[in-house]
Scaffold this motif. Sequence first.
Motif, mmCIF file in Angstrom:
data_model
loop_
_atom_site.group_PDB
_atom_site.id
_atom_site.type_symbol
_atom_site.label_atom_id
_atom_site.label_comp_id
_atom_site.label_asym_id
_atom_site.label_seq_id
_atom_site.Cartn_x
_atom_site.Cartn_y
_atom_site.Cartn_z
ATOM 1 N N UNK A 50 -0.955 -9.560 -10.903
ATOM 2 C CA UNK A 50 -0.941 -8.708 -10.126
ATOM 3 C C UNK A 50 -1.513 -7.132 -10.314
ATOM 4 N N UNK A 51 -1.195 -5.807 -9.752
ATOM 5 C CA UNK A 51 -1.982 -4.528 -9.693
ATOM 6 C C UNK A 51 -0.865 -3.420 -9.633
ATOM 7 N N UNK A 52 -1.419 -2.616 -10.435
ATOM 8 C CA UNK A 52 -1.000 -1.021 -9.962
ATOM 9 C C UNK A 52 -1.414 -0.407 -9.201
ATOM 10 N N UNK A 53 -0.929 0.442 -7.653
ATOM 11 C CA UNK A 53 -1.839 0.848 -6.830
ATOM 12 C C UNK A 53 -0.657 2.496 -6.935
ATOM 13 N N UNK A 62 6.652 -2.188 3.068
ATOM 14 C CA UNK A 62 7.296 -3.639 3.001
ATOM 15 C C UNK A 62 7.829 -4.144 2.140
ATOM 16 N N UNK A 63 8.338 -5.134 1.587
ATOM 17 C CA UNK A 63 8.621 -5.472 0.091
ATOM 18 C C UNK A 63 6.846 -6.807 -0.306
ATOM 19 N N UNK A 64 6.747 -6.926 0.932
ATOM 20 C CA UNK A 64 5.525 -8.452 1.322
ATOM 21 C C UNK A 64 4.801 -7.628 1.810
ATOM 22 N N UNK A 77 0.291 -9.985 -1.719
ATOM 23 C CA UNK A 77 1.360 -9.273 -2.381
ATOM 24 C C UNK A 77 2.390 -9.150 -2.724
ATOM 25 N N UNK A 78 3.605 -8.957 -3.134
ATOM 26 C CA UNK A 78 5.156 -8.441 -3.614
ATOM 27 C C UNK A 78 4.993 -7.676 -4.121
ATOM 28 N N UNK A 79 5.663 -6.842 -3.740
ATOM 29 C CA UNK A 79 6.564 -5.751 -4.400
ATOM 30 C C UNK A 79 7.237 -5.358 -5.911
ATOM 31 N N UNK A 80 6.902 -5.276 -7.174
ATOM 32 C CA UNK A 80 7.862 -5.822 -8.003
ATOM 33 C C UNK A 80 9.273 -4.246 -8.366
ATOM 34 N N UNK A 87 3.158 1.957 -6.708
ATOM 35 C CA UNK A 87 3.712 0.389 -6.737
ATOM 36 C C UNK A 87 3.048 -0.109 -8.086
ATOM 37 N N UNK A 88 3.805 -1.469 -8.179
ATOM 38 C CA UNK A 88 3.335 -2.157 -9.262
ATOM 39 C C UNK A 88 3.936 -4.066 -8.086
ATOM 40 N N UNK A 89 2.593 -4.802 -8.015
ATOM 41 C CA UNK A 89 2.563 -5.584 -7.073
ATOM 42 C C UNK A 89 2.260 -7.072 -8.341
ATOM 43 N N UNK A 90 2.761 -8.137 -7.455
ATOM 44 C CA UNK A 90 2.122 -9.696 -8.033
ATOM 45 C C UNK A 90 1.467 -10.245 -7.619
ATOM 46 N N UNK A 91 1.027 -10.695 -7.218
ATOM 47 C CA UNK A 91 -0.432 -11.571 -6.320
ATOM 48 C C UNK A 91 0.895 -12.790 -5.930
#
Length: 92
Positions: A50-53, A62-64, A77-80, A87-91
């Motif tokens: 994942x990543x921090x944006x 949106x959520x993805x 990515x999916x927003x966690x 935004x914290x996102x997961x690949x």
Amino acid sequence: MSPGRPEANCQKGGVDRRRSVRQPACINASIRFEGGNRVRCLVKDCSRTGALLFVTTVLGIPGQFDLQAASGHTRRVEVKWRGPSRLGVRFV
């Protein structure tokens, strides 16, 4: 605090739930919406999961979505989690 120290990575309740260590980054990127619209963002840290944006605002994101680096590399990515401008996102 530094990115490599546990207290820098703690989230709710002081427990770090990440599955992999994040590395500092400073990558210009775009959030790509369905229909072709884009919002610029900055990738501040990244891991294999994942990543921090950083964004101007999270409103309307949106959520993805597809995250596209300035190099052209794109990941879904999916927003966690969301903050006012992060935004914290997961690949996925």
